[in-house]
Motif scaffolding. Structure first.
Motif, PDB file in Angstrom:
ATOM      1  N   GLY A  40       0.779  -1.241  -0.565  1.00  0.00           N
ATOM      2  CA  GLY A  40       0.121  -0.090  -0.481  1.00  0.00           C
ATOM      3  C   GLY A  40       0.860   1.273   0.113  1.00  0.00           C
ATOM      4  O   GLY A  40       1.815   1.298  -0.964  1.00  0.00           O
ATOM      5  N   ASN A  41       0.211   1.405   0.750  1.00  0.00           N
ATOM      6  CA  ASN A  41       1.514   3.630   1.288  1.00  0.00           C
ATOM      7  C   ASN A  41       2.487   3.079   1.752  1.00  0.00           C
ATOM      8  O   ASN A  41       3.032   4.189   3.103  1.00  0.00           O
ATOM      9  CB  ASN A  41       0.665   4.497   1.377  1.00  0.00           C
ATOM     10  CG  ASN A  41      -0.662   4.343   0.091  1.00  0.00           C
ATOM     11  OD1 ASN A  41      -1.964   3.725   0.387  1.00  0.00           O
ATOM     12  ND2 ASN A  41      -0.438   5.138  -1.052  1.00  0.00           N
ATOM     13  N   THR A  42       2.855   2.354   3.259  1.00  0.00           N
ATOM     14  CA  THR A  42       3.947   2.521   4.105  1.00  0.00           C
ATOM     15  C   THR A  42       5.001   2.305   3.468  1.00  0.00           C
ATOM     16  O   THR A  42       5.383   3.221   4.385  1.00  0.00           O
ATOM     17  CB  THR A  42       3.999   0.265   4.420  1.00  0.00           C
ATOM     18  OG1 THR A  42       3.964   0.128   3.247  1.00  0.00           O
ATOM     19  CG2 THR A  42       2.747   0.634   5.069  1.00  0.00           C
ATOM     20  N   LEU A  43       4.958   2.646   2.370  1.00  0.00           N
ATOM     21  CA  LEU A  43       6.679   2.888   1.689  1.00  0.00           C
ATOM     22  C   LEU A  43       6.689   4.469   2.212  1.00  0.00           C
ATOM     23  O   LEU A  43       8.427   5.156   2.148  1.00  0.00           O
ATOM     24  CB  LEU A  43       7.260   2.586   0.290  1.00  0.00           C
ATOM     25  CG  LEU A  43       7.083   0.869   0.160  1.00  0.00           C
ATOM     26  CD1 LEU A  43       7.827   0.958  -1.693  1.00  0.00           C
ATOM     27  CD2 LEU A  43       7.676   0.266   0.605  1.00  0.00           C
ATOM     28  N   GLU A  44       5.549   5.053   1.518  1.00  0.00           N
ATOM     29  CA  GLU A  44       6.006   6.662   1.879  1.00  0.00           C
ATOM     30  C   GLU A  44       6.540   7.111   2.757  1.00  0.00           C
ATOM     31  O   GLU A  44       6.304   8.610   3.620  1.00  0.00           O
ATOM     32  CB  GLU A  44       4.098   7.716   1.511  1.00  0.00           C
ATOM     33  CG  GLU A  44       4.821   7.347  -0.377  1.00  0.00           C
ATOM     34  CD  GLU A  44       3.655   6.480  -0.403  1.00  0.00           C
ATOM     35  OE1 GLU A  44       3.683   5.093  -0.258  1.00  0.00           O
ATOM     36  OE2 GLU A  44       3.215   7.245  -1.441  1.00  0.00           O
ATOM     37  N   THR A  45       5.987   6.313   4.309  1.00  0.00           N
ATOM     38  CA  THR A  45       6.203   7.038   5.692  1.00  0.00           C
ATOM     39  C   THR A  45       7.840   6.286   6.370  1.00  0.00           C
ATOM     40  O   THR A  45       7.177   6.649   7.932  1.00  0.00           O
ATOM     41  CB  THR A  45       4.490   5.899   6.422  1.00  0.00           C
ATOM     42  OG1 THR A  45       4.533   4.721   6.464  1.00  0.00           O
ATOM     43  CG2 THR A  45       3.389   6.673   5.767  1.00  0.00           C
ATOM     44  N   LEU A  46       7.893   6.316   5.690  1.00  0.00           N
ATOM     45  CA  LEU A  46       9.063   5.238   6.495  1.00  0.00           C
ATOM     46  C   LEU A  46      11.001   6.212   6.541  1.00  0.00           C
ATOM     47  O   LEU A  46      11.151   5.870   5.698  1.00  0.00           O
ATOM     48  CB  LEU A  46       9.073   3.784   5.993  1.00  0.00           C
ATOM     49  CG  LEU A  46       9.234   2.773   5.904  1.00  0.00           C
ATOM     50  CD1 LEU A  46       8.987   1.202   5.271  1.00  0.00           C
ATOM     51  CD2 LEU A  46       8.398   2.321   7.554  1.00  0.00           C
ATOM     52  N   ILE A  47      10.121   6.832   6.875  1.00  0.00           N
ATOM     53  CA  ILE A  47      11.034   8.404   7.205  1.00  0.00           C
ATOM     54  C   ILE A  47      10.597   9.296   8.863  1.00  0.00           C
ATOM     55  O   ILE A  47       9.848   8.376   8.698  1.00  0.00           O
ATOM     56  CB  ILE A  47      10.375   9.749   5.737  1.00  0.00           C
ATOM     57  CG1 ILE A  47       9.058  10.083   6.741  1.00  0.00           C
ATOM     58  CG2 ILE A  47      10.648   9.028   4.528  1.00  0.00           C
ATOM     59  CD1 ILE A  47       8.587  10.843   5.528  1.00  0.00           C
ATOM     60  N   PRO A  48      11.633   9.729   8.692  1.00  0.00           N
ATOM     61  CA  PRO A  48      11.722  10.832   9.996  1.00  0.00           C
ATOM     62  C   PRO A  48      11.251  10.893  10.126  1.00  0.00           C
ATOM     63  O   PRO A  48      10.172  11.510   9.580  1.00  0.00           O
ATOM     64  CB  PRO A  48      12.953  11.308   9.774  1.00  0.00           C
ATOM     65  CG  PRO A  48      13.960  11.249   8.860  1.00  0.00           C
ATOM     66  CD  PRO A  48      13.097  10.629   8.568  1.00  0.00           C
ATOM     67  N   HIS A  49      10.519  11.315  11.985  1.00  0.00           N
ATOM     68  CA  HIS A  49       9.312  11.380  12.375  1.00  0.00           C
ATOM     69  C   HIS A  49       9.741  13.154  11.959  1.00  0.00           C
ATOM     70  O   HIS A  49       7.737  14.220  11.922  1.00  0.00           O
ATOM     71  CB  HIS A  49       9.039  11.776  14.148  1.00  0.00           C
ATOM     72  CG  HIS A  49       9.189   9.955  14.603  1.00  0.00           C
ATOM     73  ND1 HIS A  49       8.417   9.556  15.250  1.00  0.00           N
ATOM     74  CD2 HIS A  49       9.049   9.545  13.347  1.00  0.00           C
ATOM     75  CE1 HIS A  49       8.238   8.475  15.596  1.00  0.00           C
ATOM     76  NE2 HIS A  49       7.740   7.648  14.609  1.00  0.00           N
TER      77      HIS A  49
END
Length: 496
Positions: A40-49
């Motif tokens: 899904g869209n999880t790749l976009e959220t694997l970034i610093p907070h």
């Protein structure tokens, strides 16, 4: 090799099913970032907070008022329009909470924040009297006492070029919650644990956000084997240790003073007395209604919501007032009109007269909503923004973005307290401003928070002028449970 073929076939089959089943077809119609098979869209959220916070702010601007998100069979729909938000928050059909609130249950159990259905209804009915006006009048004395203690610390900071306002405020709000809703005096043992409590909440918030954004951490089975899970267990030991000490101390006191739970009349109002929150819970336990763990759930919930959210709201507000000298002066003049040259403490009647200060607090909560994100779980199809959201979906409401809609608040980054004058609120959509949520599940402690904020800020500004060190334009937010800045926030206190 055969096993590889089987796995590939399985992945392809799941991807095809996920995309073309009814849920998949409905989800695909909703605008949003590219939805990759399975992940899904999880790749976009694997970034610093801090970068994640910025990324989330782009979704509404890029895709509109309804944005699809998710992974596997999880459908998450972000909504930003007050009409859609009203449809969800105003209805008793949509009071259920699942992910991400299920990730909080190790900490908060099934307390008022995370429970739903009949259990939530019983708890809400039980705890509502603890925030009645007559109780708040009693709390006001404690707010005054804690404010006086804080002012002594501020006096010691006057010679410094900068003061970390977050540290100063958070200790005060924790003590205020303990002394009011919990009826606890913060003895030396609890005081020693309080420093751990501050750090524990922030560390746990960071873990939970990472879990929400990472597909393999989303599943309980895989999460339990990770270093995040082990770290969470250590944090929970500190958090639960703190709250159990609070409960233990209050129970000991009530055993020595049993008449408190049999209170018939309030000495001041000559009306039927009301119990503070923890006393209500203990009384209910004595009557066979709840057990020790259920008391702990509610104490943890309110210690978090009543302390951490108020602490951050005050921190951002004081920082912004330092950066808005003209508005700060207007508040000071309002204080002069109420108190003159007197240094007497405020009364509840004085607090009611602080109309402009109240507008300023509301404007600060618009720009810096402590609870910047809430979610609901829908168990039936619902129409939002012209799209059919399938049953068993998560509806995500980004309050931070709602409060910055230019069509609702022109020049949304400007600090304009007049937005909340009575004449300017008449035509505003009732769900355009929801710093305390709204509808049946609105914040039970919002009057508590407003009273505490007015008491503290009015007292500070009567004695001190605030000068900016951290500027509002330099704040870098991070994605956590509560709106936070990446770096400490500083102001300078100057005696008047």
């Amino acid at each position: 090799m055969f096993i590889v073929y089987v796995l590939v076939l399985l992945v392809v089959s799941l991807s095809v099913y996920e995309r073309f089943c009814r849920r998949g077809r409905l989800r695909a119609k909703v605008p949003g970032p590219t939805y990759w098979p399975l992940v899904g869209n999880t790749l976009e959220t694997l970034i610093p907070h801090d970068k994640l916070f910025i990324y989330l702010r782009t979704l509404n601007k890029k895709y509109g008022d309804v944005v699809g998100f998710g992974a596997l069979d999880i459908v998450a729909i972000n909504i930003y329009n007050p009409n859609d938000i009203e449809k969800i928050l105003s209805s008793t059909k949509y009071i259920e909470k699942q992910q991400p609130y299920t990730f909080l249950r190790g900490w908060l159990g099934e307390g008022l924040l995370t429970s739903y259905g009949k259990k939530w209804q019983r708890r809400r009915k039980l705890l509502t009297p603890a925030f009645h006006f007559n109780i708040l009048r009693r709390f006001f004395r404690t707010f005054e006492e804690e404010t006086e203690e804080l002012l002594k610390k501020v006096e010691a900071e006057v010679s410094n070029e900068r003061t970390d306002i977050g540290k100063l405020i958070s200790n005060m709000t924790l003590k205020a919650v303990c002394k009011t809703a919990m009826g606890t005096s913060m003895n030396e043992g609890i005081q020693a644990l309080s420093a751990k409590y501050f750090d524990a909440i922030q560390n746990l918030g960071a873990i939970l956000v990472r879990r929400i954004c990472t597909l393999w951490l989303f599943v309980d089975f895989t999460y339990q084997f990770t270093s995040y899970a082990r770290k969470e267990q250590k944090i929970l030991k500190d958090l639960h240790g703190f709250t159990r000490d609070v409960i233990r101390q209050r129970k000991t006191y009530l055993k020595q003073n049993p008449s408190i739970l049999n209170l018939d009349y309030d000495d001041e109002t000559n009306k039927k007395g009301r119990l503070a929150m923890l006393d209500l819970l203990i009384q209910n336990q004595n009557e066979g209604g709840i057990d020790d763990e259920e008391i702990r759930e509610e104490v943890d919930t309110f210690m978090f919501r009543g302390h951490d959210t108020t602490s951050m709201a005050l921190t951002f507000f004081i920082m912004r007032l330092a950066d808005e000298p003209q508005i700060q002066e207007k508040i000071y003049q309002e204080m002069k009109s109420i108190f003159g040259d007197s240094d007497r403490p405020a009364t509840m009647e004085d607090i009611k007269e602080m109309k402009y200060l109240e507008c300023c607090i509301k404007e600060s909560l618009r720009i810096y909503p402590s609870v910047h994100y809430i979610a609901r779980y829908v168990t039936e199809d619902v129409e939002l923004g012209g799209y059919t959201v399938p049953a068993n979906s998560i509806i995500q409401i980004h309050i931070y973005d709602l409060h910055r809609r230019e069509d609702l608040y022109p020049e949304p980054e400007r600090f304009v307290p007049e937005r909340f004058s009575p004449e300017n609120c008449v035509n505003r959509h009732p769900y355009a401003y929801i710093p305390f949520s709204a509808g049946p599940r609105n914040c039970i402690g919002q009057k508590f928070a407003m009273l505490e904020m007015k008491t503290l800020v009015s007292s500070i500004l009567r004695k001190y002028r605030l000068e900016p060190v951290t500027r509002h334009k330099d704040i870098v937010f991070v994605s956590e449970l509560v709106l936070r800045s990446r770096d400490p926030i500083y102001v300078k206190f100057c005696s008047r």
